[in-house]
Enzyme design. Sequence first.
Site, short mmCIF file in Angstrom:
data_model
loop_
_atom_site.label_atom_id
_atom_site.label_comp_id
_atom_site.label_asym_id
_atom_site.label_seq_id
_atom_site.Cartn_x
_atom_site.Cartn_y
_atom_site.Cartn_z
N ARG A 236 0.86 -1.19 0.00
CA ARG A 236 0.00 0.00 0.00
C ARG A 236 0.89 1.24 0.00
NH1 ARG A 236 -3.43 -3.05 -1.25
NH2 ARG A 236 -5.52 -3.33 -0.34
N GLU A 265 -4.88 7.06 -4.70
CA GLU A 265 -5.17 6.31 -5.95
C GLU A 265 -6.55 6.70 -6.46
OE1 GLU A 265 -4.53 2.11 -5.40
OE2 GLU A 265 -2.48 2.43 -4.72
N HIS A 284 -1.63 -0.18 -9.56
CA HIS A 284 -2.21 -1.10 -8.58
C HIS A 284 -2.77 -2.36 -9.27
CE1 HIS A 284 -4.07 -1.33 -4.31
NE2 HIS A 284 -3.77 -2.55 -4.77
C1 GLV Z 1 -5.02 -5.70 -3.44
O1 GLV Z 1 -4.30 -4.76 -3.23
C2 GLV Z 1 -5.78 -6.35 -2.42
O2 GLV Z 1 -5.78 -5.91 -1.26
O3 GLV Z 1 -6.46 -7.34 -2.75
#
Ligand code: GLV
Length: 331
Positions: A236, A265, A284
């Site tokens: 993250r 994001e 991401h």
């Molecule tokens: C992706 O970042 C998730 O948390 O599944």
Amino acid sequence: MTARVFVTHQLPGERIHELARFCDLNVWMGPGLLPAATLRAEAAACQGLICLLTDRIDRQLLDAAPGLRFVSSMSVGVDHVDVAALTARGIPLGHTPGVLVDTTADTAFALLMAAARRLGEADRFVRQGKWAADTAWAPDFFTGKDVGGATLGIVGLGAIGQAMARRAAGFGMRVLAWNRTPRAVPGVELLSLDEVLAHSDFVSVHVALTEQTRQLLDARRIALMKPGAVLVNTARGGIVDECALAAALADGHLFAAGIDVYEQEPVAADNPLLGLPNVVLAPHIGSATLHTRALMADMAADNALAALRGAPMPCCVNPSVYAPGGAREPG
Ligand code: GLV
């Protein structure tokens, strides 16, 4: 009364169709991501919610949704959800661990390799027609860092961190790791976080974002990293101080970075990482394969199916709601 379940995005997988047989299913069809105001209005009228990591499930939303009996997120991370607020209301929260482990570790290793060997820069160089006679092959042309035989430091030795260690072993890397609660993994040397940062040629972040890990890699810790090291973050954005990272990349303290996740994001246009040539950026996509996303959607649907039956979710973040007097029945 048939329970009403709101799904914040169209989902892949098979189980979502089964779910539709057991509830009044309402799916946001877009276009684009669901606006927060629409989520609030829909949540106010439903007993179950299947959401993505882009949906903020906070106290305000819960206050507006007195009938809500369960939340199932199609993600492993749950930092978009106020878990304490859900637990206080006896509402179980489902998530999707396990199925995305290898896919996410693949992304982290791909970013590590791309950053080490300057693939982002090289791609732009060729595409932009800069590969001309006076910039052709030369001994120092696009030289990068060797991965084989280097030292990888893993920050967070959970399932994805361990999958990263397995990949590193295949490249003959020495693997160091830090985990909040020490955990013995064959082939991995456990050290303090500061030691891992100081001794690693590559550092890959694999902790969840919590109040304890927010800005874990702050300016002081980034300064501790070995000169010429590479940082990879597929966990993250909030775990790393992006301004301090950008400064360390710009002044040459760090060689490069591979970044899949951002404090904000979609990433803000003025994010300092965007202007740096030595950062490989991804939007991401750590778990983004067709197969893995279908498995995640199926898990999210299974958690919802269990909640609709009044059974414990198979993958529940806050199982304490199932203690006597805990979870509330849907309906
Ligand atoms: C992706 O970042 C998730 O948390 O599944």
